[in-house]
Design a protein around this motif. Structure first.
Motif, short mmCIF file in Angstrom:
data_model
loop_
_atom_site.label_atom_id
_atom_site.label_comp_id
_atom_site.label_asym_id
_atom_site.label_seq_id
_atom_site.Cartn_x
_atom_site.Cartn_y
_atom_site.Cartn_z
N HIS A 1 15.13 27.01 -11.94
CA HIS A 1 14.74 25.91 -12.83
C HIS A 1 14.59 24.61 -12.06
CE1 HIS A 1 15.52 22.73 -15.90
NE2 HIS A 1 14.59 23.42 -16.51
N VAL A 2 15.52 24.34 -11.15
CA VAL A 2 15.45 23.12 -10.33
C VAL A 2 14.17 23.12 -9.50
CG1 VAL A 2 16.52 21.89 -8.40
CG2 VAL A 2 17.94 22.74 -10.25
N ASP A 3 13.87 24.26 -8.87
CA ASP A 3 12.68 24.36 -8.04
C ASP A 3 11.41 24.17 -8.87
OD1 ASP A 3 11.51 24.88 -5.46
OD2 ASP A 3 10.88 26.83 -6.25
N GLU A 4 11.36 24.76 -10.07
CA GLU A 4 10.20 24.59 -10.95
C GLU A 4 10.02 23.13 -11.38
OE1 GLU A 4 10.64 27.19 -14.28
OE2 GLU A 4 10.19 28.99 -13.10
N MET A 5 11.12 22.48 -11.74
CA MET A 5 11.05 21.08 -12.17
C MET A 5 10.50 20.19 -11.05
SD MET A 5 11.99 20.50 -15.31
CE MET A 5 12.52 18.81 -15.29
N ILE A 6 11.05 20.36 -9.86
CA ILE A 6 10.60 19.52 -8.73
C ILE A 6 9.13 19.79 -8.43
CG2 ILE A 6 10.88 19.15 -6.25
CD1 ILE A 6 13.91 19.40 -6.72
N LYS B 1 0.81 -1.22 0.00
CA LYS B 1 0.00 0.00 0.00
C LYS B 1 0.85 1.27 0.00
CE LYS B 1 -4.43 -1.31 0.97
NZ LYS B 1 -5.54 -0.94 0.16
N ILE B 2 2.12 1.15 0.39
CA ILE B 2 3.00 2.31 0.56
C ILE B 2 4.21 2.16 -0.36
CG2 ILE B 2 4.45 3.57 2.20
CD1 ILE B 2 2.64 2.43 4.42
N ALA B 3 4.66 3.28 -0.92
CA ALA B 3 5.87 3.28 -1.74
C ALA B 3 6.67 4.54 -1.44
CB ALA B 3 5.52 3.24 -3.23
N GLU B 4 7.98 4.43 -1.61
CA GLU B 4 8.84 5.60 -1.49
C GLU B 4 9.48 5.83 -2.86
OE1 GLU B 4 12.49 7.41 1.16
OE2 GLU B 4 11.59 5.50 1.72
N ILE B 5 9.29 7.04 -3.37
CA ILE B 5 9.79 7.41 -4.69
C ILE B 5 10.82 8.51 -4.52
CG2 ILE B 5 9.17 8.38 -6.94
CD1 ILE B 5 6.32 7.37 -6.44
N GLY B 6 11.90 8.41 -5.27
CA GLY B 6 12.91 9.45 -5.26
C GLY B 6 13.19 9.92 -6.67
N PHE B 7 13.37 11.21 -6.82
CA PHE B 7 13.76 11.74 -8.14
C PHE B 7 14.68 12.93 -7.96
CE2 PHE B 7 9.74 13.85 -7.13
CZ PHE B 7 9.97 15.17 -7.48
N CYS B 8 15.42 13.22 -9.04
CA CYS B 8 16.35 14.34 -9.00
C CYS B 8 16.49 14.96 -10.38
CB CYS B 8 17.70 13.92 -8.45
SG CYS B 8 18.61 12.82 -9.52
N CYS B 9 16.96 16.20 -10.38
CA CYS B 9 17.27 16.90 -11.63
C CYS B 9 18.50 17.76 -11.40
CB CYS B 9 16.09 17.72 -12.12
SG CYS B 9 15.62 19.08 -11.05
N VAL B 10 19.18 18.07 -12.48
CA VAL B 10 20.41 18.86 -12.44
C VAL B 10 20.23 20.06 -13.35
CG1 VAL B 10 22.88 18.85 -12.94
CG2 VAL B 10 21.79 16.79 -12.04
N SER B 11 20.67 21.23 -12.88
CA SER B 11 20.57 22.45 -13.67
C SER B 11 21.60 23.45 -13.18
CB SER B 11 19.17 23.04 -13.55
OG SER B 11 19.04 24.22 -14.32
N ASN B 12 21.72 24.54 -13.90
CA ASN B 12 22.61 25.60 -13.45
C ASN B 12 21.84 26.74 -12.79
OD1 ASN B 12 21.39 26.57 -15.70
ND2 ASN B 12 23.26 27.22 -16.74
N SER B 13 20.52 26.60 -12.67
CA SER B 13 19.67 27.63 -12.08
C SER B 13 18.82 27.03 -10.97
CB SER B 13 18.77 28.23 -13.16
OG SER B 13 17.72 28.96 -12.60
#
Length: 93
Positions: free
Chosen positions: A65-70, A50-62
């Motif tokens: 942009h990182v905040d918007e993507m997340i 019933k439960i899952a843990e998901i992780g994701f990441c992104c790389v940028s120079n701004s």
């Protein structure tokens, strides 16, 4: 170079087996991969159905942009309807 990471726990109310959980997560992860330029995977709670843990990441120079993507990925998960986010931890390095 900035790295944005997000770790979240989600709950799925309508699943009744690990197979059902995997189908939902695989579909969700593939849709996110194709729509957003992030790396994403199930990173924990793999033995609970019933439960899952998901992780994701992104790389940028701004950091903007990182905040918007997340935030876009989090919003996409919230709007999916098959899962509810119970915990969410965001970090920008």
């Amino acid at each position: 170079m900035l790295i944005g990471t997000c770790s979240m726990k989600v709950i799925m109310y309508e699943v009744s087996s690990l197979k059902g959980k995997r189908q939902i997560l695989k579909s969700l992860i593939e849709r996110i991969k194709s729509r957003f330029n992030v790396s994403i995977a199930e990173v924990g709670e793999q033995d609970k159905w019933k439960i899952a843990e998901i992780g994701f990441c992104c790389v940028s120079n701004s950091s903007k942009h990182v905040d918007e993507m997340i935030n876009n990925v989090i919003h996409f998960i919230e709007m999916d309807g098959r899962v509810d986010i119970t915990e969410c931890q965001v970090e920008i390095l």
